[in-house]
Design a protein around this motif. Structure first.
Motif, short mmCIF file in Angstrom:
data_model
loop_
_atom_site.label_atom_id
_atom_site.label_comp_id
_atom_site.label_asym_id
_atom_site.label_seq_id
_atom_site.Cartn_x
_atom_site.Cartn_y
_atom_site.Cartn_z
N PRO A 95 0.79 -1.24 0.00
CA PRO A 95 0.00 0.00 0.00
C PRO A 95 0.83 1.29 0.00
N TYR A 96 1.78 1.38 -0.91
CA TYR A 96 2.59 2.59 -1.06
C TYR A 96 2.75 2.90 -2.54
N GLU A 97 3.02 4.17 -2.82
CA GLU A 97 3.13 4.61 -4.21
C GLU A 97 4.44 4.15 -4.83
N ASP A 98 4.53 4.28 -6.15
CA ASP A 98 5.74 3.91 -6.88
C ASP A 98 6.95 4.70 -6.36
N ASN A 99 8.12 4.05 -6.40
CA ASN A 99 9.39 4.74 -6.08
C ASN A 99 9.37 5.41 -4.71
N TYR A 100 8.92 4.70 -3.70
CA TYR A 100 8.72 5.29 -2.39
C TYR A 100 9.88 5.03 -1.43
N PHE A 101 10.44 3.82 -1.45
CA PHE A 101 11.44 3.43 -0.45
C PHE A 101 12.86 3.45 -1.00
N ASP A 102 13.79 3.86 -0.14
CA ASP A 102 15.21 3.84 -0.50
C ASP A 102 15.80 2.43 -0.38
N ALA A 103 15.25 1.64 0.53
CA ALA A 103 15.76 0.27 0.75
C ALA A 103 14.60 -0.63 1.15
N ILE A 104 14.66 -1.87 0.68
CA ILE A 104 13.64 -2.87 1.03
C ILE A 104 14.35 -4.17 1.40
N THR A 105 13.88 -4.81 2.45
CA THR A 105 14.46 -6.07 2.91
C THR A 105 13.37 -7.13 3.07
N VAL A 106 13.78 -8.38 2.93
CA VAL A 106 12.92 -9.52 3.24
C VAL A 106 13.80 -10.56 3.93
N SER A 107 13.46 -10.91 5.14
CA SER A 107 14.26 -11.86 5.91
C SER A 107 13.46 -13.12 6.19
N PHE A 108 13.85 -14.22 5.59
CA PHE A 108 13.20 -15.52 5.77
C PHE A 108 11.70 -15.46 5.50
N GLY A 109 11.31 -14.74 4.45
CA GLY A 109 9.90 -14.63 4.15
C GLY A 109 9.56 -14.76 2.68
N ILE A 110 10.57 -14.65 1.84
CA ILE A 110 10.27 -14.58 0.41
C ILE A 110 9.75 -15.91 -0.13
N ARG A 111 10.14 -17.01 0.51
CA ARG A 111 9.66 -18.31 0.04
C ARG A 111 8.20 -18.55 0.42
N ASN A 112 7.65 -17.67 1.25
CA ASN A 112 6.24 -17.78 1.63
C ASN A 112 5.32 -16.99 0.71
N PHE A 113 5.89 -16.26 -0.26
CA PHE A 113 5.05 -15.53 -1.21
C PHE A 113 4.19 -16.53 -1.98
N GLU A 114 2.95 -16.17 -2.20
CA GLU A 114 2.07 -17.04 -2.97
C GLU A 114 2.50 -17.09 -4.44
N THR A 115 2.82 -15.92 -4.99
CA THR A 115 3.31 -15.83 -6.36
C THR A 115 4.61 -15.03 -6.33
N LEU A 116 5.73 -15.73 -6.42
CA LEU A 116 7.04 -15.11 -6.21
C LEU A 116 7.29 -13.92 -7.12
N GLU A 117 7.10 -14.09 -8.42
CA GLU A 117 7.40 -13.00 -9.36
C GLU A 117 6.49 -11.79 -9.15
N LYS A 118 5.25 -12.04 -8.79
CA LYS A 118 4.33 -10.93 -8.52
C LYS A 118 4.78 -10.14 -7.31
N GLY A 119 5.21 -10.85 -6.26
CA GLY A 119 5.71 -10.17 -5.07
C GLY A 119 6.97 -9.38 -5.35
N LEU A 120 7.88 -9.96 -6.13
CA LEU A 120 9.12 -9.26 -6.47
C LEU A 120 8.85 -8.04 -7.35
N ALA A 121 7.89 -8.16 -8.27
CA ALA A 121 7.53 -7.03 -9.13
C ALA A 121 6.93 -5.89 -8.31
N GLU A 122 6.20 -6.24 -7.27
CA GLU A 122 5.61 -5.23 -6.40
C GLU A 122 6.69 -4.53 -5.59
N ILE A 123 7.68 -5.29 -5.14
CA ILE A 123 8.82 -4.72 -4.44
C ILE A 123 9.57 -3.76 -5.37
#
Length: 243
Positions: A120-148
């Motif tokens: 729930p944030y606009e495009d180009n909002y964050f300077d840094a993004i992290t995911v710790s032991f959670g990315i394998r829980n994405f329902e659709t990996l590429e969709k989640g990565l595209a959103e990031i």
């Protein structure tokens, strides 16, 4: 892969809903159990993530699948003005909020319940993004990565910390014995959810790692994708940038 491996085989819920339910179930002793399972080494890995992020001097940081907030709390010593922890599990977030309040960090860290595939944030909002032991829980990996990718600023850093599978003898054999035999037993002893830690070990063993994950990141348009194996390859830190 991510749609096929789910916590509860007999459930009619989708992976996203099952993962949320699972983490709600195990939130009460998640922190303590993780220290036991990893022998405390996960703290060392997270410190490396914090340094990679801090070196970029970000003002805004998003931690996805933040859980009980370990990583956002560690990043609070950075120069960042605002740190957001995002997770689907209300149970995990509640424990995280309590930890943040106890450390008087509520002005700097905000915990929100939201979906990593619909941030729930606009495009180009964050300077840094992290995911710790959670990315394998994405329902659709590429969709989640595209959103990031969407909410990361151009030139911003994306850092993933995730389990991986050692490729060299005897670490590979030891890893499979530990993950398939020891880990589920520990989970059953300490957790009321008997399926949770079997799922966590199975999903870890089947998740793409190393160059396979880097290639997925590149497909989504990330550049400068680097995999940094940790502790004989039982975990890997990935760094990538938005062009």
């Amino acid at each position: 892969m991510s749609k096929q491996i789910t916590p509860y085989k007999d459930s009619s819920l989708g992976k996203k809903e099952q993962v949320t339910q699972m983490f709600d179930n195990i939130s009460g002793n998640y922190d303590e159990l993780n220290r036991v399972i990893s022998l405390g080494i996960d703290v060392k890995w997270r410190k490396k993530v914090v340094k990679l992020v801090s070196d970029k001097n970000p003002k805004t940081i998003l931690d996805i699948a933040t859980g009980t907030g370990d990583l956002v709390i560690m990043m609070s010593d950075s120069s960042a003005e605002k740190i957001i922890g995002l997770d689907l599990s209300a149970g995990m977030l509640e424990i995280g909020k309590q930890k943040i309040k106890q450390k008087n960090l509520s002005d700097k860290i905000e915990m929100i319940q939201a979906d990593s595939e619909n941030i729930p944030y606009e495009d180009n909002y964050f300077d840094a993004i992290t995911v710790s032991f959670g990315i394998r829980n994405f329902e659709t990996l590429e969709k989640g990565l595209a959103e990031i990718y969407r909410v990361l600023k151009p030139g911003g850093i994306f850092v993933i910390l995730e389990t991986s599978v050692p490729t060299k003898f005897p670490f590979k054999q030891g890893y499979f014995f530990y993950s398939k035999v020891i880990l589920p037993v520990i989970g059953k002893i300490f957790s009321k959810d008997k399926s949770a830690y079997s799922y966590l070990s199975t999903s870890a063993a089947n998740f793409p790692f190393g160059e396979k994950l880097n290639n997925i990141l590149r497909k989504v348009s990330f550049i400068d994708c680097v995999a940094l194996p940790q502790t004989f390859g039982v975990a890997t830190i990935y760094t990538a940038t938005k062009k």
